[in-house]
Design an enzyme around this catalytic site. Sequence first.
Site, mmCIF file in Angstrom:
data_model
loop_
_atom_site.group_PDB
_atom_site.id
_atom_site.type_symbol
_atom_site.label_atom_id
_atom_site.label_comp_id
_atom_site.label_asym_id
_atom_site.label_seq_id
_atom_site.Cartn_x
_atom_site.Cartn_y
_atom_site.Cartn_z
ATOM 1 C CD GLU A 1 7.757 70.423 -56.309
ATOM 2 O OE1 GLU A 1 8.058 70.705 -57.086
ATOM 3 O OE2 GLU A 1 6.897 70.578 -55.313
ATOM 4 C CB SER B 1 15.269 107.248 0.662
ATOM 5 O OG SER B 1 14.847 108.615 1.088
#
Length: 796
Positions: free
Chosen positions: A84, A368
């Site tokens: 690069e 319940s």
Amino acid sequence: MGKKLLLLLALLVMGVGLGAGIYAAMAIADAPAWDPSKLAVSETSIIYDSKGNIIAKVHGGENRTVVSIKDIPPHVINAFLAVEDANFYEHSGIDYKAVVRAVIANITDGFGSQGFSTITQQLVKQSFLSPEKTIKRKLQEIYLARQVEKYYTKDQILEMYLNRIFFGHNAYGIQAAAQTYFGKDVKDLTIAEAAMLAGIPQAPSRLSPFRNPELAKKRRAHVLENMVRFGFITPEQAEQANADNFESLNRDGRNQGSNATYQHQYYVEYVLDQLEDIFGPEKVFAGGLQVYTALDPEIQTEAEKVMNDPKNFPKGKANEQGIIQPQGAVVILEPGTGQIKALVGGRGQTEGRRVLNRATQSHRQPGSAFKPIIAYGPALEAGMSPATVVDDAPVSYGKYSPKNYDGSYGGLTSLRSALTRSVNVVAVKLLDEVGIKKAMKIARNLGISTESLDPVADNGLSIALGGLSRGVTPLEMAGAYAAFANKGIYVEPTAILKVTDKTGKVIWESAPLKRKALKSSTAFMLTDMLQSVVKYGTGTRAQLPGWPVAGKTGTTNDAKDIWFAGYTPKLVGVVWIGYDQPKPMPREFGGRYPALIWKKIMIKAHEGLEPVNFEKPDSVVQATVCKISGKKPSEICPKEDLVTEYFAEGTVPEEICDLHIEVKVSAASNLLPSPYCPDVVTKVFIKRSASKVPMPNMAPTEVCTLHNPGNSETVAICTDPSHNGKEVLANVPGPGESGGCPPELVVKKTYVKGQAPKEKCQIPEHQVTVSQPAPPDNTTSPEPPTSPEVPAPTPQ
């Protein structure tokens, strides 16, 4: 003439230069404002389980973990410099030699044929600018690159670049790339691996070794060639690296960077919800958080396995959205800490973000299973005990008349028995006695939200049976039951233990809300009652070998929601099953599939743990009471009606039982005796006014009619011990007979006609014999011996 041409050329050059300068100035003036914050990158947040294993990496589209330049090996850095920007450490942001080469190439081969971007320029382009190729954008890039070089060191610039660039497969930055392609950290990369990664950013999709391995190898070879050219490695090292055939490639990394799926989806989704509330979405998905959770991987894995097994659910089918029905949810908590060890919010669906998490987002009717929270807990807190007796009999409160599930009523019933058998009427009467406001306050202290209770719509006694307008979540239920197991102390359920930033600094730590919701005596007595539910009542399928289990089933009308909430001294678990759009499940109930799911998960969760019992606090004592009245036994209370129960200290009843009474009755009928009853005995009965419904052994009100004249017969019975108490007719000699049963063993007894014994005494010595006639002579025969005057049965 020559001077004029020269002047003309000079003016032309000056004009072009001036025009270029003006254009450059305009381009720079139009450049994005210098904002160093734009150089910062988003970082992946990592979520860990309680064992330190990574269970999720989450991000807002960019899978990235930032690493320091100090942690990146030189050969990795050199691979990127070689391909690069080999002169990176020499130039000031612009490589002018590269510019000249690029200008010549662009003139001869066309604009855009060759670039001259340095690493600094690439960083600027990715941070500040759009990707189009124009002279204006290139001038802006050069200007901003000089700004970056002015404020940052070369190492800082290179670090930002290596942490920003895209490598494909949603991997951003060198660390994410190393993990995605090789399953390792950047510090462990080889030269061959570093060269391959350095070649990818030019064209991430095309150069991916997952997609185009041969092309990726050619690109790697080019990188290695440059590394040799610039003196970063030797030719021998390059040759050895080129020989690598991608043996270390992580074949599972192709989809590793996705932010849509991860392990233990429902648990992670809940954690993300919590994190967003604390930090906000941007920090969660871009801040590189390190999140440590309470998730137990073994329990969570088992819970997911059990929940995804169709055998553990009622038969069903997929709905219009393709989601299997009925659905379910499970939550496992540690009661003392509130830590959520496992959480599963559904079954058969694990793809995609933000699916419905039924464990935390679905509010359903608890049935319940809500009774201990809203009725029994408040009743015990108010001074009642498991031995407190309530009349299970029909009752109405205005237009509301609660019914038991089977339509029957049991009369005088202790709280323990009522909870064990899930008697509806008793729960409603308890709530009425305690008061709705007081009960709701306790429910809120147990973690049930105000929205779940909805006091406006549910300002009625039906909440004793779980009748809520909005309902509760499985997580809310788990938090409430955890307080029962934790001596009455409610601890807010928590999944996240702590959060650190990327440097390891703790930025958030769990401090769960704790409060005393119930007295320790209340929690223990309720727990002991709930153990009876599992031992003898509706929750027997949840019994856990070797462990004490307390729990409660819940089944709503038409079984649209079925629950089991249970706990041991170590863990609390809640299971819910139902359709996403409520629908009846005929013949289903909480004690079936929910209890079985609970048991399967808990067996795994308790592996390796030493069984212990629930700890009884000193504030709880035991005493023997009469189970019919719940009071101190009187002298006549039958032994079979005495029970030993738990009481909060200071609440043991002193009042003597007044429900057992002595009544004289006919021994034959147990009814009040008539004047004709031959045998009257005194027996102990329950006072009839004690209950509004008939009960066994209640005092009689009817008079015996068995012994009225015309409806009885009297016979002689032999009471010889050899009959072993069996009633047989006595042998009584008549005229001209002798022998028979000894008179002292013969008694007269009266029976209802047709019910007297038919069998006669078979003892040889008790048989009747015929007397021998006397020889004829002129003297008078003596009188035969007398026999007891016991007449034979005479029809009347």
